[in-house]
Design a protein around this motif. Structure first.
Motif, PDB file in Angstrom:
ATOM      1  N   LEU A  13       0.834  -1.199   0.000  1.00 15.08           N
ATOM      2  CA  LEU A  13       0.000   0.000   0.000  1.00 15.08           C
ATOM      3  C   LEU A  13       0.872   1.254   0.000  1.00 15.08           C
ATOM      4  O   LEU A  13       0.563   2.235  -0.674  1.00 15.08           O
ATOM      5  CB  LEU A  13      -0.942   0.017   1.209  1.00 15.08           C
ATOM      6  N   ASP A  14       1.954   1.214   0.764  1.00 15.16           N
ATOM      7  CA  ASP A  14       2.861   2.361   0.838  1.00 15.16           C
ATOM      8  C   ASP A  14       3.565   2.588  -0.495  1.00 15.16           C
ATOM      9  O   ASP A  14       3.621   3.708  -0.997  1.00 15.16           O
ATOM     10  CB  ASP A  14       3.879   2.145   1.959  1.00 15.16           C
ATOM     11  N   ALA A  15       4.081   1.540  -1.085  1.00 12.77           N
ATOM     12  CA  ALA A  15       4.865   1.666  -2.311  1.00 12.77           C
ATOM     13  C   ALA A  15       4.011   1.864  -3.558  1.00 12.77           C
ATOM     14  O   ALA A  15       4.424   2.571  -4.480  1.00 12.77           O
ATOM     15  CB  ALA A  15       5.744   0.421  -2.494  1.00 12.77           C
ATOM     16  N   ASN A  16       2.828   1.256  -3.600  1.00 16.08           N
ATOM     17  CA  ASN A  16       2.055   1.216  -4.835  1.00 16.08           C
ATOM     18  C   ASN A  16       0.662   1.831  -4.745  1.00 16.08           C
ATOM     19  O   ASN A  16      -0.075   1.826  -5.718  1.00 16.08           O
ATOM     20  CB  ASN A  16       1.916  -0.235  -5.312  1.00 16.08           C
ATOM     21  N   GLY A  17       0.282   2.324  -3.557  1.00 19.97           N
ATOM     22  CA  GLY A  17      -1.067   2.846  -3.398  1.00 19.97           C
ATOM     23  C   GLY A  17      -1.257   4.173  -4.092  1.00 19.97           C
ATOM     24  O   GLY A  17      -0.309   4.936  -4.217  1.00 19.97           O
ATOM     25  N   PRO A  18      -2.451   4.456  -4.570  1.00 19.12           N
ATOM     26  CA  PRO A  18      -3.587   3.556  -4.525  1.00 19.12           C
ATOM     27  C   PRO A  18      -3.395   2.377  -5.484  1.00 19.12           C
ATOM     28  O   PRO A  18      -2.922   2.552  -6.606  1.00 19.12           O
ATOM     29  CB  PRO A  18      -4.775   4.412  -4.932  1.00 19.12           C
ATOM     30  N   ILE A  19      -3.747   1.200  -4.994  1.00 23.01           N
ATOM     31  CA  ILE A  19      -3.580  -0.036  -5.750  1.00 23.01           C
ATOM     32  C   ILE A  19      -4.892  -0.807  -5.710  1.00 23.01           C
ATOM     33  O   ILE A  19      -5.537  -0.875  -4.667  1.00 23.01           O
ATOM     34  CB  ILE A  19      -2.399  -0.876  -5.190  1.00 23.01           C
ATOM     35  N   ASP A  20      -5.280  -1.358  -6.854  1.00 26.21           N
ATOM     36  CA  ASP A  20      -6.544  -2.088  -6.877  1.00 26.21           C
ATOM     37  C   ASP A  20      -6.366  -3.468  -6.247  1.00 26.21           C
ATOM     38  O   ASP A  20      -5.262  -4.011  -6.173  1.00 26.21           O
ATOM     39  CB  ASP A  20      -7.129  -2.169  -8.289  1.00 26.21           C
ATOM     40  N   THR A  21      -7.462  -4.007  -5.782  1.00 25.29           N
ATOM     41  CA  THR A  21      -7.453  -5.260  -5.029  1.00 25.29           C
ATOM     42  C   THR A  21      -6.784  -6.377  -5.808  1.00 25.29           C
ATOM     43  O   THR A  21      -5.948  -7.105  -5.258  1.00 25.29           O
ATOM     44  CB  THR A  21      -8.891  -5.661  -4.643  1.00 25.29           C
ATOM     45  N   GLU A  22      -7.130  -6.541  -7.077  1.00 28.81           N
ATOM     46  CA  GLU A  22      -6.576  -7.654  -7.859  1.00 28.81           C
ATOM     47  C   GLU A  22      -5.076  -7.516  -8.061  1.00 28.81           C
ATOM     48  O   GLU A  22      -4.347  -8.504  -7.991  1.00 28.81           O
ATOM     49  CB  GLU A  22      -7.306  -7.777  -9.198  1.00 28.81           C
ATOM     50  N   HIS A  23      -4.605  -6.317  -8.311  1.00 28.51           N
ATOM     51  CA  HIS A  23      -3.166  -6.086  -8.468  1.00 28.51           C
ATOM     52  C   HIS A  23      -2.445  -6.404  -7.157  1.00 28.51           C
ATOM     53  O   HIS A  23      -1.394  -7.052  -7.144  1.00 28.51           O
ATOM     54  CB  HIS A  23      -2.925  -4.646  -8.898  1.00 28.51           C
ATOM     55  N   LEU A  24      -3.016  -5.958  -6.051  1.00 28.50           N
ATOM     56  CA  LEU A  24      -2.446  -6.243  -4.738  1.00 28.50           C
ATOM     57  C   LEU A  24      -2.381  -7.748  -4.492  1.00 28.50           C
ATOM     58  O   LEU A  24      -1.352  -8.275  -4.058  1.00 28.50           O
ATOM     59  CB  LEU A  24      -3.261  -5.551  -3.649  1.00 28.50           C
ATOM     60  N   LEU A  25      -3.474  -8.450  -4.787  1.00 27.41           N
ATOM     61  CA  LEU A  25      -3.500  -9.904  -4.606  1.00 27.41           C
ATOM     62  C   LEU A  25      -2.437 -10.595  -5.455  1.00 27.41           C
ATOM     63  O   LEU A  25      -1.744 -11.503  -4.972  1.00 27.41           O
ATOM     64  CB  LEU A  25      -4.884 -10.454  -4.947  1.00 27.41           C
ATOM     65  N   ARG A  26      -2.283 -10.170  -6.693  1.00 30.60           N
ATOM     66  CA  ARG A  26      -1.259 -10.777  -7.561  1.00 30.60           C
ATOM     67  C   ARG A  26       0.146 -10.530  -7.014  1.00 30.60           C
ATOM     68  O   ARG A  26       0.992 -11.426  -7.032  1.00 30.60           O
ATOM     69  CB  ARG A  26      -1.385 -10.237  -8.990  1.00 30.60           C
ATOM     70  N   ASN A  27       0.412  -9.314  -6.519  1.00 23.96           N
ATOM     71  CA  ASN A  27       1.732  -9.010  -5.959  1.00 23.96           C
ATOM     72  C   ASN A  27       2.040  -9.894  -4.751  1.00 23.96           C
ATOM     73  O   ASN A  27       3.151 -10.404  -4.612  1.00 23.96           O
ATOM     74  CB  ASN A  27       1.817  -7.544  -5.548  1.00 23.96           C
ATOM     75  N   ILE A  28       1.053 -10.058  -3.886  1.00 23.80           N
ATOM     76  CA  ILE A  28       1.247 -10.881  -2.688  1.00 23.80           C
ATOM     77  C   ILE A  28       1.445 -12.340  -3.076  1.00 23.80           C
ATOM     78  O   ILE A  28       2.352 -13.017  -2.571  1.00 23.80           O
ATOM     79  CB  ILE A  28       0.057 -10.723  -1.726  1.00 23.80           C
ATOM     80  N   ALA A  29       0.601 -12.835  -3.967  1.00 24.77           N
ATOM     81  CA  ALA A  29       0.697 -14.231  -4.393  1.00 24.77           C
ATOM     82  C   ALA A  29       2.058 -14.526  -5.012  1.00 24.77           C
ATOM     83  O   ALA A  29       2.664 -15.564  -4.730  1.00 24.77           O
ATOM     84  CB  ALA A  29      -0.428 -14.554  -5.377  1.00 24.77           C
ATOM     85  N   MET A  30       2.547 -13.603  -5.832  1.00 25.02           N
ATOM     86  CA  MET A  30       3.847 -13.797  -6.465  1.00 25.02           C
ATOM     87  C   MET A  30       4.965 -13.793  -5.422  1.00 25.02           C
ATOM     88  O   MET A  30       5.860 -14.635  -5.451  1.00 25.02           O
ATOM     89  CB  MET A  30       4.089 -12.714  -7.517  1.00 25.02           C
ATOM     90  N   ALA A  31       4.900 -12.868  -4.488  1.00 26.17           N
ATOM     91  CA  ALA A  31       5.953 -12.757  -3.478  1.00 26.17           C
ATOM     92  C   ALA A  31       6.013 -13.982  -2.575  1.00 26.17           C
ATOM     93  O   ALA A  31       7.102 -14.395  -2.160  1.00 26.17           O
ATOM     94  CB  ALA A  31       5.744 -11.503  -2.642  1.00 26.17           C
ATOM     95  N   PHE A  32       4.850 -14.564  -2.268  1.00 27.55           N
ATOM     96  CA  PHE A  32       4.808 -15.702  -1.351  1.00 27.55           C
ATOM     97  C   PHE A  32       4.633 -17.041  -2.066  1.00 27.55           C
ATOM     98  O   PHE A  32       4.476 -18.078  -1.420  1.00 27.55           O
ATOM     99  CB  PHE A  32       3.697 -15.498  -0.308  1.00 27.55           C
ATOM    100  N   GLU A  33       4.657 -16.988  -3.411  1.00 25.49           N
ATOM    101  CA  GLU A  33       4.568 -18.192  -4.248  1.00 25.49           C
ATOM    102  C   GLU A  33       3.346 -19.044  -3.897  1.00 25.49           C
ATOM    103  O   GLU A  33       3.451 -20.248  -3.648  1.00 25.49           O
ATOM    104  CB  GLU A  33       5.858 -19.000  -4.166  1.00 25.49           C
TER     105      GLU A  33
END
Length: 102
Positions: free
Chosen positions: A50-70
């Protein structure tokens, strides 16, 4: 022609926070009854997004998290949505709905 609505998440304006290697502590400065909120692990990662990319849409946020945590997006969706709602309800994050024409 269709319309698509997405929620855009960001850190609320009146929030102060500090971070260290253990996580993040955030506080809503506008609330007289607010208490510091500790964000650890994945929650701290969400805050960083949220700090680095906000405002960020929910789907983009979910994809970033999923990728980071595999992990798969569907595996984390409910937990991340719950966390975002908790941050919003605590005055730490805000949303706005944006509409796009497809």
């Amino acid at each position: 022609m269709g319309h698509s609505e997405t929620q855009q998440w960001r850190i609320a304006d009146a929030v102060a926070w500090t971070a260290n290697s253990d996580g993040i502590v955030a506080l809503d400065l506008e609330s007289e009854t607010a208490h510091p909120t500790a964000l650890l692990g994945t929650a701290a990662f969400v805050w960083d997004e949220l700090d680095a990319n906000g405002p960020i849409d929910t789907e983009h946020l979910l994809r970033n998290i999923a990728m980071a945590f595999e992990v798969g997006v569907d595996e984390i969706r409910a937990d991340v949505i719950d966390l975002l709602a908790t941050l919003r309800d605590g005055g730490l994050a805000t949303t706005k709905v944006s509409t796009t024409v497809e």
